[in-house]
Motif scaffolding. Structure first.
Motif, mmCIF file in Angstrom:
data_model
loop_
_atom_site.group_PDB
_atom_site.id
_atom_site.type_symbol
_atom_site.label_atom_id
_atom_site.label_comp_id
_atom_site.label_asym_id
_atom_site.label_seq_id
_atom_site.Cartn_x
_atom_site.Cartn_y
_atom_site.Cartn_z
ATOM 1 N N MET A 1 0.626 -1.230 -0.171
ATOM 2 C CA MET A 1 0.079 -0.003 0.029
ATOM 3 C C MET A 1 0.859 1.341 0.178
ATOM 4 S SD MET A 1 -3.008 -1.008 2.870
ATOM 5 C CE MET A 1 -4.044 0.393 2.342
ATOM 6 N N ARG A 2 0.483 2.271 -0.723
ATOM 7 C CA ARG A 2 1.236 3.484 -0.827
ATOM 8 C C ARG A 2 0.159 4.529 -1.413
ATOM 9 N NH1 ARG A 2 5.855 3.362 -5.108
ATOM 10 N NH2 ARG A 2 4.130 3.349 -6.579
ATOM 11 N N GLY A 3 0.175 5.720 -0.453
ATOM 12 C CA GLY A 3 -0.641 6.842 -0.744
ATOM 13 C C GLY A 3 -2.123 6.319 -1.218
ATOM 14 N N GLY A 4 -2.897 5.432 -0.409
ATOM 15 C CA GLY A 4 -4.101 5.084 -0.483
ATOM 16 C C GLY A 4 -4.337 4.157 -1.655
ATOM 17 N N VAL A 5 -3.197 3.887 -2.519
ATOM 18 C CA VAL A 5 -3.438 2.647 -3.569
ATOM 19 C C VAL A 5 -2.767 1.337 -2.931
ATOM 20 C CG1 VAL A 5 -2.600 2.170 -5.829
ATOM 21 C CG2 VAL A 5 -2.944 4.647 -5.358
ATOM 22 N N THR A 6 -3.639 0.504 -3.224
ATOM 23 C CA THR A 6 -3.269 -0.836 -2.870
ATOM 24 C C THR A 6 -2.858 -1.657 -4.045
ATOM 25 O OG1 THR A 6 -4.710 -0.930 -1.198
ATOM 26 C CG2 THR A 6 -3.994 -3.059 -1.861
ATOM 27 N N CYS A 7 -1.621 -2.197 -4.196
ATOM 28 C CA CYS A 7 -1.329 -3.095 -5.200
ATOM 29 C C CYS A 7 -1.083 -4.639 -4.792
ATOM 30 C CB CYS A 7 -0.060 -2.626 -5.825
ATOM 31 S SG CYS A 7 -0.183 -0.792 -6.274
ATOM 32 N N GLY A 8 -1.867 -5.523 -5.552
ATOM 33 C CA GLY A 8 -1.424 -6.787 -5.447
ATOM 34 C C GLY A 8 -0.165 -7.128 -6.378
ATOM 35 N N THR A 9 0.901 -7.963 -5.690
ATOM 36 C CA THR A 9 2.211 -8.311 -6.416
ATOM 37 C C THR A 9 2.214 -9.666 -6.824
ATOM 38 O OG1 THR A 9 3.208 -8.410 -4.337
ATOM 39 C CG2 THR A 9 3.274 -6.118 -5.236
ATOM 40 N N LEU A 10 3.133 -9.997 -7.824
ATOM 41 C CA LEU A 10 3.336 -11.218 -8.169
ATOM 42 C C LEU A 10 4.796 -11.159 -8.567
ATOM 43 C CD1 LEU A 10 2.378 -14.054 -8.833
ATOM 44 C CD2 LEU A 10 1.912 -13.645 -11.361
ATOM 45 N N THR A 11 5.472 -12.123 -7.850
ATOM 46 C CA THR A 11 6.981 -11.977 -8.218
ATOM 47 C C THR A 11 7.651 -13.172 -8.442
ATOM 48 O OG1 THR A 11 7.101 -10.120 -6.265
ATOM 49 C CG2 THR A 11 9.172 -11.477 -6.936
ATOM 50 N N PHE A 12 8.486 -13.095 -9.381
ATOM 51 C CA PHE A 12 9.201 -14.366 -9.828
ATOM 52 C C PHE A 12 10.847 -14.150 -9.570
ATOM 53 C CE2 PHE A 12 5.615 -13.804 -12.518
ATOM 54 C CZ PHE A 12 5.088 -15.158 -12.951
ATOM 55 N N ALA A 13 11.346 -15.041 -8.752
ATOM 56 C CA ALA A 13 12.637 -15.135 -8.534
ATOM 57 C C ALA A 13 13.630 -15.343 -9.706
ATOM 58 C CB ALA A 13 12.915 -16.180 -7.321
ATOM 59 N N GLU A 14 13.089 -16.199 -10.483
ATOM 60 C CA GLU A 14 14.040 -16.394 -11.591
ATOM 61 C C GLU A 14 12.944 -16.881 -12.767
ATOM 62 O OE1 GLU A 14 16.882 -19.187 -11.068
ATOM 63 O OE2 GLU A 14 18.054 -18.071 -9.834
ATOM 64 N N VAL A 15 12.747 -16.004 -13.766
ATOM 65 C CA VAL A 15 11.547 -16.373 -14.785
ATOM 66 C C VAL A 15 12.180 -17.068 -15.820
ATOM 67 C CG1 VAL A 15 10.670 -13.984 -14.605
ATOM 68 C CG2 VAL A 15 12.534 -14.207 -16.051
ATOM 69 N N LYS A 16 11.387 -17.950 -16.269
ATOM 70 C CA LYS A 16 11.744 -18.974 -17.487
ATOM 71 C C LYS A 16 10.907 -18.737 -18.719
ATOM 72 C CE LYS A 16 10.277 -22.099 -14.819
ATOM 73 N NZ LYS A 16 9.433 -23.479 -14.285
#
Length: 216
Positions: A85-100
């Motif tokens: 969350m930042r400045g009233g904006v909520t963000c869902g995150t999806l993180t790839f450690a090492e992409v294929k």
């Protein structure tokens, strides 16, 4: 692609209104290009007066028949989801450690409480070109020798050409000088030469007679 994203956004807004929740979607990043085996982070951001919405990430892969089917993204040691969350904006995150390469596709968020799909971000995983020619050391040495020979030819051929041109120019100058001498001799009249020789002989004879008359 732009038309499709706009259509999805309109449908999502309609779904939000019908559900009775006040949700304002932020603009998703259209695409993300990442090097193979590097880290990649995707986001789907929104504004809402309520608590954070429950989200599920879906990926639209491109199968062989050309029809993209949304598939839920499974969490693993290499793939993780979360929120920020930042400045009233909520963000869902999806993180790839090492992409294929197989991770390439269109990733979209599904808001479970609101029943809304975000336009999504297309993840492109690229792999650098690899050397297709594997040369042995002997082949490399032969190539270097051929390059040296070609370099030697590039030096010798122009020098030999200049030398040949110089010899040809010298021969032409000698030929020109010979022709000029021939033209000089051809311009002389033999009768004039005979008259000159006779006059010279007469002068010599007269001088000899004068010398004899002067002696007592």
């Amino acid at each position: 692609m732009v038309i499709v994203c706009c259509s999805i956004l309109i449908i999502s807004c309609i779904a939000v209104v019908s559900s009775g929740m006040k949700v304002s979607l932020e603009v998703d990043r259209p695409w993300l290009r990442v090097h193979l085996s590097q880290r990649a982070a995707l986001e789907c951001c929104y504004r809402t007066g309520a608590a954070s919405l429950r989200t599920t990430w879906f990926v639209h892969n491109q199968p062989a028949n050309g029809t993209a089917v949304p598939v839920p993204v499974r969490a693993s040691d290499q793939v993780s989801s979360g929120y920020r969350m930042r400045g009233g904006v909520t963000c869902g995150t999806l993180t790839f450690a090492e992409v294929k390469v197989a991770d390439s596709g269109l990733y979209r968020c599904w808001f479970n409480d609101a029943g809304v799909f975000t336009p999504g971000t297309y993840l492109q995983v690229y792999e650098p070109l690899k050397k297709t020619i594997n040369l042995s050391e002997k082949t490399k040495d032969n190539i270097l020798m051929a390059e040296g020979f070609l370099l030697l030819l590039c030096v010798l051929v122009p020098s030999a050409t200049l030398l040949c041109k110089s010899k040809q120019l010298h021969a032409l100058e000698q030929k020109k000088a010979t022709r000029e001498e021939e033209n000089i001799y051809q311009g002389l009249d033999l009768n004039d030469c005979d008259k000159a020789m006779s006059l010279y002989q007469d002068l010599v004879a007269n001088e000899q007679e004068e010398i004899q008359l002067e002696n007592p």
